[in-house]
Design a protein around this motif. Structure first.
Motif, PDB file in Angstrom:
ATOM      1  N   PHE A  39       0.823  -1.198   0.000  1.00 52.99           N
ATOM      2  CA  PHE A  39       0.000   0.000   0.000  1.00 52.99           C
ATOM      3  C   PHE A  39       0.869   1.265   0.000  1.00 52.99           C
ATOM      4  O   PHE A  39       0.409   2.328  -0.393  1.00 52.99           O
ATOM      5  CB  PHE A  39      -0.942   0.013   1.204  1.00 52.99           C
ATOM      6  CG  PHE A  39      -1.990  -1.064   1.113  1.00 52.99           C
ATOM      7  CD1 PHE A  39      -3.017  -0.984   0.190  1.00 52.99           C
ATOM      8  CD2 PHE A  39      -1.941  -2.174   1.936  1.00 52.99           C
ATOM      9  CE1 PHE A  39      -3.986  -1.977   0.080  1.00 52.99           C
ATOM     10  CE2 PHE A  39      -2.903  -3.172   1.842  1.00 52.99           C
ATOM     11  CZ  PHE A  39      -3.920  -3.073   0.913  1.00 52.99           C
ATOM     12  N   GLU A  40       2.119   1.154   0.451  1.00 56.23           N
ATOM     13  CA  GLU A  40       3.016   2.313   0.461  1.00 56.23           C
ATOM     14  C   GLU A  40       4.416   1.868   0.069  1.00 56.23           C
ATOM     15  O   GLU A  40       5.113   1.285   0.902  1.00 56.23           O
ATOM     16  CB  GLU A  40       3.001   2.956   1.849  1.00 56.23           C
ATOM     17  CG  GLU A  40       3.763   4.240   1.924  1.00 56.23           C
ATOM     18  CD  GLU A  40       3.255   5.311   0.963  1.00 56.23           C
ATOM     19  OE1 GLU A  40       4.131   5.961   0.365  1.00 56.23           O
ATOM     20  OE2 GLU A  40       2.049   5.497   0.788  1.00 56.23           O
ATOM     21  N   ILE A 136       1.486   1.671  -8.920  1.00 55.87           N
ATOM     22  CA  ILE A 136       0.320   2.409  -9.394  1.00 55.87           C
ATOM     23  C   ILE A 136       0.704   3.862  -9.618  1.00 55.87           C
ATOM     24  O   ILE A 136       1.219   4.528  -8.718  1.00 55.87           O
ATOM     25  CB  ILE A 136      -0.838   2.300  -8.384  1.00 55.87           C
ATOM     26  CG1 ILE A 136      -1.276   0.845  -8.243  1.00 55.87           C
ATOM     27  CG2 ILE A 136      -2.008   3.193  -8.802  1.00 55.87           C
ATOM     28  CD1 ILE A 136      -2.306   0.609  -7.154  1.00 55.87           C
ATOM     29  N   LEU A 137       0.455   4.342 -10.843  1.00 54.70           N
ATOM     30  CA  LEU A 137       0.807   5.708 -11.204  1.00 54.70           C
ATOM     31  C   LEU A 137      -0.402   6.630 -11.305  1.00 54.70           C
ATOM     32  O   LEU A 137      -0.293   7.834 -11.084  1.00 54.70           O
ATOM     33  CB  LEU A 137       1.558   5.716 -12.538  1.00 54.70           C
ATOM     34  CG  LEU A 137       2.815   4.842 -12.601  1.00 54.70           C
ATOM     35  CD1 LEU A 137       3.383   4.851 -14.008  1.00 54.70           C
ATOM     36  CD2 LEU A 137       3.848   5.311 -11.588  1.00 54.70           C
ATOM     37  N   LYS A 138      -1.567   6.065 -11.669  1.00 60.93           N
ATOM     38  CA  LYS A 138      -2.775   6.873 -11.852  1.00 60.93           C
ATOM     39  C   LYS A 138      -3.982   5.954 -11.725  1.00 60.93           C
ATOM     40  O   LYS A 138      -3.964   4.829 -12.224  1.00 60.93           O
ATOM     41  CB  LYS A 138      -2.759   7.519 -13.240  1.00 60.93           C
ATOM     42  CG  LYS A 138      -3.902   8.440 -13.554  1.00 60.93           C
ATOM     43  CD  LYS A 138      -3.560   9.856 -13.191  1.00 60.93           C
ATOM     44  CE  LYS A 138      -4.665  10.788 -13.635  1.00 60.93           C
ATOM     45  NZ  LYS A 138      -4.309  12.163 -13.496  1.00 60.93           N
ATOM     46  N   VAL A 139      -5.037   6.442 -11.073  1.00 61.59           N
ATOM     47  CA  VAL A 139      -6.275   5.678 -10.911  1.00 61.59           C
ATOM     48  C   VAL A 139      -7.430   6.531 -11.401  1.00 61.59           C
ATOM     49  O   VAL A 139      -7.533   7.711 -11.063  1.00 61.59           O
ATOM     50  CB  VAL A 139      -6.507   5.280  -9.431  1.00 61.59           C
ATOM     51  CG1 VAL A 139      -7.820   4.529  -9.284  1.00 61.59           C
ATOM     52  CG2 VAL A 139      -5.344   4.450  -8.910  1.00 61.59           C
TER      53      VAL A 139
END
Length: 167
Positions: A39-40, A136-139
């Motif tokens: 998550f981080e 993850i770069l963009k959601v």
């Protein structure tokens, strides 16, 4: 009382896996080997068999999009899972709508309420799959998304979160 269960059939009794349509460039693959690993920073892993056409694509491109389908897309999910993109344009065959991603060079699936753009940061060969870990770069998410509309996979069939088998 518990009974012994065949090790090679553990996947049949294991709790349900989420089903996603993963885009790599202009190809779509249905995957159920998808897992959050961190998550981080936010990292998602996807497992792909090395014999699969999408495996070649992700090796070259080093990026992918997790598109989370709803139960309304069950026919498209099955089609993309049962057909190779090696000689077939799955977007044309299914009628799914392409949308250019914002950070990476791959298509988003417009009909999916969630699209998660990822860049591969690590690969590991484990068992019969190679795992590609993507940061993850963009959601992108629609305002009316309800996670209970997502698909699950268990024991060779698809279900919704109410655990109704979908044909």
């Amino acid at each position: 009382m518990k009974r012994e269960y065949p090790i090679d059939q553990t996947g049949e009794i294991f709790p349900h896996f989420p089903v996603v349509l993963t885009t790599i460039g202009d190809n779509i693959i249905t995957l159920e080997f998808v897992q959050f690993f961190s998550f981080e920073p936010p990292i998602i892993g996807i497992g792909i068999n090395p014999d699969n056409y999408s495996h070649q694509l992700i090796e070259d491109k080093k990026e992918f999009v997790i598109n989370i389908p709803t139960i309304e897309l069950i026919d498209e999910v099955k089609f993309c899972g049962n057909n190779s993109g090696r000689n077939l344009d799955k977007f044309s065959a299914t009628g799914l709508t392409t949308k250019q991603s914002e950070v990476i060079n791959s298509w988003l699936i417009e009909e999916c309420p969630i699209n998660i753009e990822c860049r591969v940061i690590q690969e590991e060969s484990i068992g019969n799959c190679d795992w590609f870990f993507g940061e993850i770069l963009k959601v992108h998410v629609t305002e009316d998304y309800n996670r209970l509309d997502a698909l699950l996979y268990s024991g060779n069939f698809y279900q919704d979160f109410k655990l109704r088998e979908l044909k």
